[in-house]
Write a protein that holds these residues in place. Structure first.
Motif, mmCIF file in Angstrom:
data_model
loop_
_atom_site.group_PDB
_atom_site.id
_atom_site.type_symbol
_atom_site.label_atom_id
_atom_site.label_comp_id
_atom_site.label_asym_id
_atom_site.label_seq_id
_atom_site.Cartn_x
_atom_site.Cartn_y
_atom_site.Cartn_z
ATOM 1 N N ASP A 1 3.599 19.968 8.744
ATOM 2 C CA ASP A 1 4.187 18.696 9.187
ATOM 3 C C ASP A 1 3.547 18.206 10.483
ATOM 4 N N ASP A 2 2.475 18.858 10.918
ATOM 5 C CA ASP A 2 1.832 18.486 12.180
ATOM 6 C C ASP A 2 1.070 17.173 12.004
ATOM 7 N N LEU A 3 1.463 16.187 12.771
ATOM 8 C CA LEU A 3 0.878 14.850 12.681
ATOM 9 C C LEU A 3 -0.103 14.562 13.803
ATOM 10 N N ARG A 4 -0.144 15.423 14.820
ATOM 11 C CA ARG A 4 -0.917 15.129 16.032
ATOM 12 C C ARG A 4 -2.412 15.057 15.801
ATOM 13 N N ALA A 5 -2.944 15.787 14.854
ATOM 14 C CA ALA A 5 -4.389 15.761 14.601
ATOM 15 C C ALA A 5 -4.735 14.949 13.354
ATOM 16 N N SER A 6 -3.773 14.190 12.845
ATOM 17 C CA SER A 6 -3.990 13.469 11.599
ATOM 18 C C SER A 6 -4.619 12.100 11.820
ATOM 19 N N PRO A 7 -5.787 11.857 11.206
ATOM 20 C CA PRO A 7 -6.375 10.519 11.291
ATOM 21 C C PRO A 7 -5.548 9.491 10.525
ATOM 22 N N MET A 8 -4.672 9.955 9.643
ATOM 23 C CA MET A 8 -3.838 9.033 8.871
ATOM 24 C C MET A 8 -2.852 8.283 9.753
ATOM 25 N N VAL A 9 -2.417 8.885 10.847
ATOM 26 C CA VAL A 9 -1.485 8.204 11.749
ATOM 27 C C VAL A 9 -2.154 6.959 12.327
ATOM 28 N N LEU B 1 0.839 -1.192 0.000
ATOM 29 C CA LEU B 1 0.000 0.000 0.000
ATOM 30 C C LEU B 1 0.875 1.243 0.000
ATOM 31 N N GLY B 2 0.371 2.288 -0.627
ATOM 32 C CA GLY B 2 1.035 3.586 -0.582
ATOM 33 C C GLY B 2 0.125 4.606 0.059
ATOM 34 N N VAL B 3 0.689 5.414 0.941
ATOM 35 C CA VAL B 3 -0.057 6.471 1.609
ATOM 36 C C VAL B 3 0.512 7.804 1.139
ATOM 37 N N LEU B 4 -0.343 8.622 0.562
ATOM 38 C CA LEU B 4 0.064 9.949 0.112
ATOM 39 C C LEU B 4 -0.531 10.980 1.056
ATOM 40 N N GLY B 5 0.325 11.571 1.862
ATOM 41 C CA GLY B 5 -0.102 12.561 2.835
ATOM 42 C C GLY B 5 -0.302 11.951 4.204
ATOM 43 N N LEU B 6 0.561 12.304 5.136
ATOM 44 C CA LEU B 6 0.455 11.792 6.501
ATOM 45 C C LEU B 6 -0.004 12.875 7.471
ATOM 46 N N HIS C 1 5.565 1.349 -5.704
ATOM 47 C CA HIS C 1 5.485 0.297 -4.686
ATOM 48 C C HIS C 1 4.072 -0.246 -4.526
ATOM 49 N N ALA C 2 3.083 0.610 -4.649
ATOM 50 C CA ALA C 2 1.729 0.309 -4.187
ATOM 51 C C ALA C 2 0.853 -0.379 -5.217
ATOM 52 N N GLU C 3 0.087 -1.353 -4.723
ATOM 53 C CA GLU C 3 -1.037 -1.885 -5.489
ATOM 54 C C GLU C 3 -2.267 -1.018 -5.239
ATOM 55 N N VAL C 4 -2.317 -0.433 -4.038
ATOM 56 C CA VAL C 4 -3.426 0.433 -3.638
ATOM 57 C C VAL C 4 -2.834 1.718 -3.082
ATOM 58 N N LEU C 5 -3.420 2.844 -3.483
ATOM 59 C CA LEU C 5 -3.019 4.137 -2.939
ATOM 60 C C LEU C 5 -4.097 4.654 -1.999
ATOM 61 N N VAL C 6 -3.662 5.209 -0.871
ATOM 62 C CA VAL C 6 -4.539 5.900 0.059
ATOM 63 C C VAL C 6 -4.110 7.360 0.008
ATOM 64 N N VAL C 7 -5.001 8.222 -0.473
ATOM 65 C CA VAL C 7 -4.685 9.639 -0.650
ATOM 66 C C VAL C 7 -5.437 10.411 0.413
ATOM 67 N N SER C 8 -4.682 11.059 1.316
ATOM 68 C CA SER C 8 -5.320 11.655 2.486
ATOM 69 C C SER C 8 -5.814 13.070 2.291
ATOM 70 N N HIS C 9 -5.251 13.796 1.375
ATOM 71 C CA HIS C 9 -5.754 15.136 1.116
ATOM 72 C C HIS C 9 -5.452 15.543 -0.314
#
Length: 186
Positions: free
Chosen positions: A16-24, A4-9, A78-86
């Motif tokens: 770069d703030d990750l604390r409020a990200s549901p992606m984490v 899987l590939g994740v675009l946007g964490l 790398h990814a068969e599936v992409l998860v795009v967060s924003h």
């Protein structure tokens, strides 16, 4: 171990703030299920993270350094599936050309921008003209949101929180044994 590939964490583009990200939380859960992840977010550099933000990411995803890729292309390859967060402009190329027959899941779809965009992309092109927002569809789009959603021709809408087991059961039923090829969320 499906790649899987994740675009946007981060929780939104340009930070770069990750604390409020549901992606984490999503990344943590996917890792726990054994997925082979690569993550790209040009704003997230471990060398630049400081204080509570740095402590947060290492507490939730201790091996984050192994998952972060230096380029968007590396994650896409790398990814068969992409998860795009924003909806960051740099991710446009990764989702610009959905392939016919793909299954796309839009999490948090209201007001509908991703679903509308992808609906046009899945519409057949005639005489060099871009896709249409109605008519034949060469792919499947399932959209979920807590809020009501203005209908988009060809888009299946499920109202509810995708973290709720009953809503997930509806999604799985609608997917009819297929795996998602692209997951978008904004």
């Amino acid at each position: 171990r499906r790649p899987l590939g994740v675009l946007g964490l981060s929780f939104k583009p340009g930070t770069d703030d990750l604390r409020a990200s549901p992606m984490v939380a999503l990344v943590d859960r996917l890792l726990g299920k054994g997925y082979d992840l690569r993550i790209y977010d040009r704003n997230v550099s471990l060398a630049s993270l400081m204080g509570a933000n740095r402590e947060f990411i290492f507490r939730h995803i201790p091996h984050i350094a192994k998952l972060l890729a230096p380029t968007l292309d590396e994650v896409v390859q790398h990814a068969e599936v992409l998860v795009v967060s924003h909806n960051a402009p740099e991710f446009e190329s990764a989702i610009r050309q959905p392939r016919p027959g793909q299954l796309v899941v839009d999490l948090g779809c209201a007001p509908g921008a991703w679903s509308q965009y992808l609906r046009r992309r899945f519409a057949p092109k005639a005489a060099g003209v871009g896709g249409a927002a109605s008519g034949e569809l060469h792919g499947d789009i399932i959209a979920l949101d807590l809020l009501d959603f203005e209908p988009v021709d060809g888009v299946c809408f499920i109202q509810g929180d995708f973290r709720d087991e009953a809503v997930l059961a509806k999604l799985v039923k609608r997917m009819d044994g297929r795996r998602a090829d692209l997951v978008v969320s904004d």
